[in-house]
Scaffold this active site. Sequence first.
Site: not given
Length: 261
Positions: A46, A72-73, A168, A172
Amino acid sequence: MTQAYTPFADDSYAGRTVLITGAASGMGLETARAFAAKGAEVVMADRDEAGLERYGSELRKGGAKIHTVKVDVSNPESIAEAFAYCDAHLARLDNVVTCAAIITAKRLFEQDWAHWQRVLNVNLLGTFFTVQAGVKRMLENPAGGNIVCVASDAGVHGGGGLIADTAYAASKAATLSLVKSVARELAGKKVRINALNPGPTDSPMHAHIDPSLKERIAANLPVRRMGRPEDMAAAILFLCSDAASFVYGAALDVDGGSMFR
């Protein structure tokens, strides 16, 4: 919180490993707890170092095998560093769960280029490059591995700006397509990949939702309550288990009946 992972023996993940992104809170944290409770060696990843330290220490005190690594993705170099940590500290990598995400709720004309870049960098690109790195290692593992990508019911029925917005929802929906695409490419290999579609969930990620709206959402769900992070963790545990060996390229709806299909 109730930890009811009864379908699995207490040691069902003993000797197995898992990397979980977004593991310092909410669904990711409950998933780390679920795997640890079943004997897995867990890498909690995370960007929240304080959260990792707090909950990592908590789980270690309970006897769990826990590693913590900052990631940090939205930064591919940070993802590479997290997997380099796994290479150095784990015998192999058996499972990857991508929980890291941000949720946004802006109306159509409030969303600018920077907003979309931020959402896609974390939710879509971060997921893709985490999956890519995980698959690379699992293909080198004779036992293969399992990947679960957390998507959303919004990826199926859309956003709208009240709870989740267009950016968002689109990120997804793209995650669901990503899972199917990777599954097609990996056909015949010993690596399974599936998606999880959580419905409305009472977690830190949904702190922006007004309590009265949460009550209305719960009242409109067939089960008459919002989801809990541990509901999602139990489903993820199943998808990574031997019991799900015939579940491949699928999207499991854990949504209290919010979208019958």
